[in-house]
Design a protein around this motif. Structure first.
Motif, PDB file in Angstrom:
ATOM      1  N   ARG A  73      27.070  39.925  -4.974  1.00  0.00           N
ATOM      2  CA  ARG A  73      26.985  39.379  -5.800  1.00  0.00           C
ATOM      3  C   ARG A  73      26.767  39.687  -6.957  1.00  0.00           C
ATOM      4  O   ARG A  73      26.407  38.782  -8.020  1.00  0.00           O
ATOM      5  N   LEU A 103      28.511  40.594  -9.807  1.00  0.00           N
ATOM      6  CA  LEU A 103      29.389  38.661 -10.579  1.00  0.00           C
ATOM      7  C   LEU A 103      28.338  37.792 -10.631  1.00  0.00           C
ATOM      8  O   LEU A 103      29.058  37.043 -11.679  1.00  0.00           O
ATOM      9  N   LEU A 154      26.954  35.991  -9.698  1.00  0.00           N
ATOM     10  CA  LEU A 154      26.430  34.655  -8.456  1.00  0.00           C
ATOM     11  C   LEU A 154      25.776  35.598  -7.053  1.00  0.00           C
ATOM     12  O   LEU A 154      25.788  34.297  -6.458  1.00  0.00           O
ATOM     13  N   GLY A 214      36.208  35.312 -14.033  1.00  0.00           N
ATOM     14  CA  GLY A 214      37.474  35.453 -13.629  1.00  0.00           C
ATOM     15  C   GLY A 214      38.488  36.633 -14.303  1.00  0.00           C
ATOM     16  O   GLY A 214      39.138  37.020 -13.244  1.00  0.00           O
ATOM     17  N   VAL A 272      37.018  39.363  -7.046  1.00  0.00           N
ATOM     18  CA  VAL A 272      36.414  39.004  -5.658  1.00  0.00           C
ATOM     19  C   VAL A 272      36.917  38.856  -4.459  1.00  0.00           C
ATOM     20  O   VAL A 272      37.741  37.903  -5.097  1.00  0.00           O
ATOM     21  N   PHE A 327      36.367  37.584  -0.224  1.00  0.00           N
ATOM     22  CA  PHE A 327      35.395  37.798   0.860  1.00  0.00           C
ATOM     23  C   PHE A 327      36.265  37.673   1.672  1.00  0.00           C
ATOM     24  O   PHE A 327      37.185  37.801   2.172  1.00  0.00           O
ATOM     25  N   GLU A 385      36.247  35.125   4.950  1.00  0.00           N
ATOM     26  CA  GLU A 385      37.062  34.721   5.579  1.00  0.00           C
ATOM     27  C   GLU A 385      37.617  34.071   3.974  1.00  0.00           C
ATOM     28  O   GLU A 385      37.216  33.147   3.754  1.00  0.00           O
ATOM     29  N   ALA A 413      37.384  29.949   3.630  1.00  0.00           N
ATOM     30  CA  ALA A 413      36.598  29.365   3.197  1.00  0.00           C
ATOM     31  C   ALA A 413      36.291  28.949   1.360  1.00  0.00           C
ATOM     32  O   ALA A 413      35.423  28.889   1.108  1.00  0.00           O
ATOM     33  N   HIS A 414      37.551  30.235   0.625  1.00  0.00           N
ATOM     34  CA  HIS A 414      36.866  30.604  -0.286  1.00  0.00           C
ATOM     35  C   HIS A 414      38.033  29.441  -1.434  1.00  0.00           C
ATOM     36  O   HIS A 414      37.467  29.718  -2.610  1.00  0.00           O
ATOM     37  N   LEU A 415      38.578  29.170  -0.889  1.00  0.00           N
ATOM     38  CA  LEU A 415      39.857  28.171  -1.370  1.00  0.00           C
ATOM     39  C   LEU A 415      39.410  26.973  -1.322  1.00  0.00           C
ATOM     40  O   LEU A 415      38.823  25.917  -0.329  1.00  0.00           O
ATOM     41  N   SER A 416      39.687  26.253  -2.420  1.00  0.00           N
ATOM     42  CA  SER A 416      39.447  24.741  -2.542  1.00  0.00           C
ATOM     43  C   SER A 416      40.355  23.804  -1.453  1.00  0.00           C
ATOM     44  O   SER A 416      41.877  24.761  -1.819  1.00  0.00           O
TER      45      SER A 416
END
Ligand SMILES: Nc1ncnc2c1ncn2[C@@H]1O[C@H](COP(=O)(O)OP(=O)(O)OP(=O)(O)O)[C@@H](O)[C@H]1O
Ligand SMILES: [Mg+2]
Lengths: 503, 296, 337
Positions: C54, C57, C59, C91, C96, C98, C100, C103-106
């Motif tokens: 993180r 990034l 983040l 970007g 990056v 992750f 799952e 769970a990281h896609l809208s």
């Protein structure tokens, strides 16, 4: 940023145009009146509704009409005569009167009008007002004869009332929808009615009365909110408003550009009692209740001021007699009477109040307080108007109720109802009934006055209602509106002489 | 479907008749003799057995007729057609305004909890929910039509006439909806996929409008649909305050006068509106959330 | 490219503890990854692997800051970035993925749009160009038939496909570094392997530097060029993959290797895998001295009091460093105390 400027620009231009639009409307010669509700219909025979009459009075004429003092004077009938026992009436119509659609007024129109009203199938709610009419006929083009089954003194007053508007025979024949598009001989002709929004009338140029009308037309704006009416009057959006709430009276009086027209209304404000029920069947209890009520206070607080009454007649009527000192405000006397009454006064009494009339609701609260002050157990029940009409007024299902009874041009209109066994108070008195019946058949005014005076005294003694009194009818006006006349008895406007003082 | 319609039709017929009150008594007024009231009842046909009236009404409906108003003696369908544009415009613009206020306000408040925008929204929604539409309307009238004189005081003839009533209707609804937006966006921002999207360099307004808001829409749609339904109810009061000749006032008057055919048609109309709104909300759900779409 | 793709120098991360006192979940971490190199970051749960990712990034969880040290990607100091340049960096220069991917896609947007989103906002390429690029890259990461898969929603994808989508989205802007935080933990074995093969291919083909976080030492042994072993936020040992797996020096590394399940018939079936006794310390209770000494079988007095430096330990292939008093002494490496 550029977009913001553009929006600002558009808004400013829009507003300035609106203001310009408002300006040009001020030059219009129509009178703009704010009316508190939408009439159900513009057919004067189809409803007893005041809102309807307030509009149709300017579109139609009647054979005779009341003048400023309530005297019956010629209108479409230039003259008339009755035979000795007042059963045959002959009317001579005015020449050269023209309907809005171009037809000339003739005797046939009068005949067609009243035949329509008396038609059983049409079921006009006003039919009974005409009395015992047996026959209406056209003697010639401009002469009409009405024959009664028995003498009926109130006839002229009824013919002067708004429901007796004369319709054109040709349109009656083809069953024209007078409710939507009224056609008459009146000072203003109908232009349009946007439901719940406005009714627009234009001047009728060929009107028979010399020099009338003077204004270009009348626009009735239907504005239910009293505060909007008031603001519109103050800002000049309206020339006349038909509702001024008690708390706003002074503002209208004191504003430099407005004034208040104060007319005694035709209402008799009452607290009615159901005399079929214990303990209200006891005259002592009814008198005690009358003693308990501070009528002046009720009139001032709930109804915006008025004249205290003592019997079932609006106090401005020529037949009114003042009995207000018979059972005046005296709580001690009330308690004494209640203590001595041979009736069960411990029962909870319910006052039914029509909830959409704020004034009556306020009055109901005052009555409740006053009756509880003398030891009665009273509760208030708000009922919806149509429920009030069917349950309280129709079926007589109530203990006490608050209402204002509208007056008619003739006392028969008011007192005749009480002779019916089905009248909601349930009160019956043979002597009273006899007096009223006799008065109905008597043509002589003085004689009638005496008969009615006796009848009114019986009511003042028997008190089937607490006769609280008559309120003032307030109309708000711009000061430049001149010669505006409101008929307090009919609760209608006469715009024929209205003109604007140049500003 | 047919059953639902029949049910709505029957309920609207029964409801208006079980409440006390008699149209003939209203028409006759306070001075009419009881015999007169009966004659009017006969003319109106309301003295006939309920079952007969019901069948007749059903018959009319099957021919697409809504009947004739008892008090105004006009076809009910014409009366409704005349009022509908006004109420539809009012409710529609109020709804758009609600969204225009609630979405950005809710978003702004959600981005920075307890920030200035959030506290401003808190105050606005407290006030908006506490003050009845009626009062908002009167206050707006006093400010813009009386004091400033920039907007008309009454009527519904120009677009300008709709501004204040639409705002008055929108305030309380926007207050509630903005709260829903705020809560839903807050919940969405906590979800893990947000991180993935931010890791791809998506940020700021784009992140909110393209990712967070669409995903936060479900509860917003639910509440907004209910509010759109209630806008019809709210417009009754607002139409009165602003003297607009809309459907709400027609139905209200008809209820007071016990004008059965008008009330029945009004009830039916509202039921139809509600189901249309629900239908639209269902469609929106599937647009907003592909998972629901594929679940079907 | 000459310089390292990722260069972390003495990084110390700070977090605010519950009572407001600062916690240091990562301390004095240094590492460099060259283009095309796959570097693995291993360690028990809570050792600070994800926080490091993180931090690269920027983040981080709210409240995390760089207390000391620096992170450079392609020579650019990450902590100096701000505003638009930071977003473009996220970007564009680092991709990056992750654990799952789903769970990281809208959830409500078609995956095609999500793959090219970074490209669209960072380079402003046209819609058609983007679609074309998406199809190319989808095919590259093994999403076939690309056209139909790109029109799907995340919930319509299997875990492996979703992770491929995530990879496609991460590399679409041709970044220099791919950060993969346990990219395969949630996938089943065969899928796991194909995803790792894909990453491995990509780094060779594209010269992509990869930072791979993994618990699976077999995976690390197979794919990583070099390894950093993290214990309680500090580096225990850092060396080439071969050194780590053939000659682990730190007792913690040795314990990790012993604890891993043995493959195939090398291990007797009835030998349970060795577990390191005890558990890693909580962030607010990292012991003085060597952080591992409480669990270390070889701990001495010195370990309890003095923090061991990370020092060259000597190795057959490239750099190798270890932070252990005992190991250093045994190896006979000099260090300035
Ligand atoms: N947002 C946060 N606030 C406070 N502490 C945190 C936060 N995120 C992580 N931590 C702590 O920082 C330490 C390192 O966490 P990190 O997520 O980097 O561990 P990890 O090595 O990735 O573990 P795992 O293998 O379970 O993913 C842990 O002790 C964790 O509890
Ligand atoms: Mg982790």
């Amino acid at each position: 940023m550029k977009r913001l400027l553009l929006i600002l620009l558009i808004t400013t231009v829009g507003i300035s145009q609106l203001l310009a639009f408002g300006q040009s409307e001020r030059d219009d010669e129509s009178l703009r009146l704010a009316m508190s509700g939408n009439p159900d219909t513009l057919d004067p025979q189809a409803t007893p509704g005041t809102l309807t009459f307030q509009v149709t009075r300017s579109i139609y004429d009647t054979l005779v009409e009341p003048d400023v003092d309530g005297e019956i004077v010629p209108a479409l009938a230039a003259s008339w005569e009755a035979d000795d026992d007042a059963t045959v009436w002959t009317f001579h119509l005015r020449e050269g009167v023209r309907f809005h659609h171009g037809a000339d007024l003739s005797a046939d129109d009068v005949v067609a009008t009243f035949e329509r009203m008396l038609d059983e199938e049409f079921a006009s709610p006003n039919a009974d007002e005409l009395g015992p009419i047996e026959n209406i006929q056209a003697i010639d083009d401009h002469t009409v004869r009405i024959t009664l089954g028995e003498p009926y003194a109130p006839l002229l007053a009824s013919l002067a009332s708004s429901w007796s508007a004369i319709l054109p025979a040709d349109l009656v024949e083809e069953e024209h929808d007078f409710g939507a598009v009224p056609v008459g001989t009146g000072p203003f002709r109908f232009r349009e009615w946007v439901q719940d929004s406005r009714i627009v009338l234009d001047r009728h140029d060929g009107y028979w009365m010399d020099g009338a009308p003077q204004i270009g037309g009348v626009v009735f704006f239907i504005i239910e909110e009293p505060s909007v009416q008031l603001q519109g009057l103050l800002t000049g959006d309206f020339d006349v408003i038909d509702t001024v709430q008690p708390e706003s009276l002074d503002r209208v009086r004191e504003h430099p550009e407005t004034r208040l027209d104060e007319t005694l209304s035709s209402l008799a404000m009452v607290l009615s009692m159901n005399t079929r029920r214990e303990p209200l069947d006891s005259v002592d209890v009814r008198r005690a209740i009358t003693h308990a009520v501070n009528k002046e206070q009720v009139l001032d607080i709930a109804y915006g001021g008025g004249e205290v009454g003592g019997t079932f007649m609006d106090t401005g009527d020529v037949y009114h007699r003042d009995f207000s000192d018979r059972y005046p405000y005296d709580p001690d006397a009330a308690r004494e009477l209640l203590a001595g009454a041979d009736a069960d006064v411990g029962r909870t009494l319910t006052i039914a109040v029509p909830q959409n009339y704020e004034a009556h609701v306020n009055a109901g609260q005052l009555y409740q307080q006053m009756l509880e002050d003398v030891g009665l157990d009273v509760e208030l029940k708000l009922v919806e108007w149509s429920t009030w009409l069917s349950d309280v007024y129709g079926d007589g299902d109530f203990d006490l109720t608050v209402i204002g009874h509208t007056g008619k041009l003739d006392p028969e209109g008011r007192l005749g109802d009480l002779t019916s066994e089905r009248f909601y108070t349930g009160w019956q008195n043979a002597e009273f009934n006899e007096l009223v019946r006799a008065a109905r058949r008597t043509a002589d005014v003085e004689e009638r006055q005496e008969l009615y005076a006796e009848a009114l005294e019986i009511l003042a003694e028997e008190v089937p209602m607490v006769f609280t009194g008559t309120n003032y009818r307030y109309i708000g006006l711009r000061r430049h509106v001149r010669d505006f006349h409101m008929d307090g008895k009919l609760d209608t406007y006469d715009f024929r002489r209205v003109h604007f003082l140049n500003e | 479907m047919v059953l639902t319609v029949l049910l709505v039709v029957t309920i609207s017929f029964v409801v208006v008749r079980v409440i006390p009150g008699d149209p003939a008594a209203v028409i006759a007024g306070i001075d009419a003799a009881p015999e007169r009231v009966e004659r009017i009842r006969t003319r109106l046909g309301t003295d006939r057995p309920i079952a007969v009236q019901y069948m007749e009404w059903l018959g009319g409906l099957s021919r697409g007729e809504l009947g004739t108003s008892l008090t105004r003696n006009r076809p009910v369908s014409a009366m409704i057609a005349e009022r509908l544009p006004i109420t539809a415009t009012l409710a529609g613009s109020a709804f758009v305004l609600t969204l225009l206020i609630a979405l950005p306000a809710g978003l702004l408040a959600a981005i920075r909890p307890h920030g200035l925008a959030d506290r401003a929204l808190g105050a606005f929604s407290h006030a908006g929910l506490a003050i009845p539409d009626f009062w908002v309307g009167i206050i707006l009238l006093l400010i813009f039509s009386v004091t400033l004189r920039v907007l008309p005081l009454f009527g519904a003839t120009t677009a300008l006439h709709y501004i204040l009533p639409a705002v008055a209707l929108a305030v309380s609804r926007a207050a509630l909806l903005a709260r829903v937006v705020r809560a839903s966006v807050r919940a969405e921002l906590k979800k893990r996929y947000i991180e993935g999207i931010r890791a791809r360099g998506v940020y700021g307004a784009r992140l909110l409008w393209c990712h967070v808001l669409p995903n936060a829409m479900l509860p917003v749609i639910t509440v907004a649909a209910v509010q759109l339904g209630y806008l019809l109810g709210g417009s009754i009061v607002i139409e009165q305050v602003f003297s607009m000749p809309g459907l709400g006032r027609l139905i209200l008057t008809a209820v007071f006068q016990r004008d059965f055919p008008v009330v029945q048609a009004g009830v039916m109309f509202i039921a139809v509106c509600f189901s249309l709104i629900n239908f639209a909300a269902d469609i929106l759900y599937t647009i907003a959330d592909p998972r629901i779409r594929s679940a079907r | 490219m000459n310089g390292p793709a990722l260069e972390i120098d003495s990084l110390t991360l700070a977090l605010a503890g519950e009572d407001g006192s600062p916690l240091f979940p990562v301390r004095s971490l240094s590492m460099r990854i060259a283009p095309g190199e796959l570097h693995a970051l291993v360690g028990e749960s809570g050792s600070g692997k994800s926080l490091t990712c993180r931090a690269i990034l920027r983040l981080g969880p709210n409240g995390m800051r760089v207390r000391a040290g620096s992170i450079r990607v392609g020579g650019v100091d990450v902590s100096a970035l701000s505003g638009r340049r930071l977003h473009r960096f996220r970007g564009g220069r680092v991709g990056v993925i992750f654990q799952e991917p789903g769970a990281h896609l809208s959830p409500s947007i078609r995956v095609g749009r999500q793959i090219v989103e970074a490209l669209r906002i960072h380079t402003g390429c046209s819609r058609t160009e983007a679609r074309h690029k998406a199809e190319t890259i989808a095919e590259r990461v093994g999403l076939t038939p690309a056209r139909s898969i790109l029109r799907r929603y995340p919930h319509e994808l299997s875990g492996g496909m979703a992770q491929r989508v995530a990879i496609a989205a991460a590399i679409i802007c041709s970044p220099e570094l791919l950060v993969a935080d346990e990219p395969t933990t949630a996938l089943d074995a065969t899928v796991q392997k194909s995803v790792l093969e894909l990453i491995d291919e990509l780094r060779h083909d594209l010269g992509l530097a990869v930072l791979l976080v993994s618990h699976d030492l077999a995976v690390v042994e197979r794919y990583a060029d070099s390894v950093t072993v993290l214990y309680a936020g500090s580096v225990a040992e850092q060396a080439s993959s071969e050194e780590i797996f053939t000659r682990p020096r730190h007792p913690y590394t040795q314990a990790l290797l012993r604890a891993r399940p043995q493959l195939g018939d090398i291990a007797p079936v009835d030998t349970p895998p060795l577990i390191i006794p005890g558990s890693p310390p909580a962030l607010n209770a990292i012991p003085g001295g060597c952080p591992f000494h409480t669990r270390c079988p070889a701990a001495e007095e010195l370990c309890r009091t003095v923090v061991p430096d990370l020092v060259e330990r000597g190795g057959d292939t490239g750099d190798a460093r270890v932070a252990c008093h005992v190991a250093t002494r045994v190896a006979g490496v000099a260090h300035d105390a």
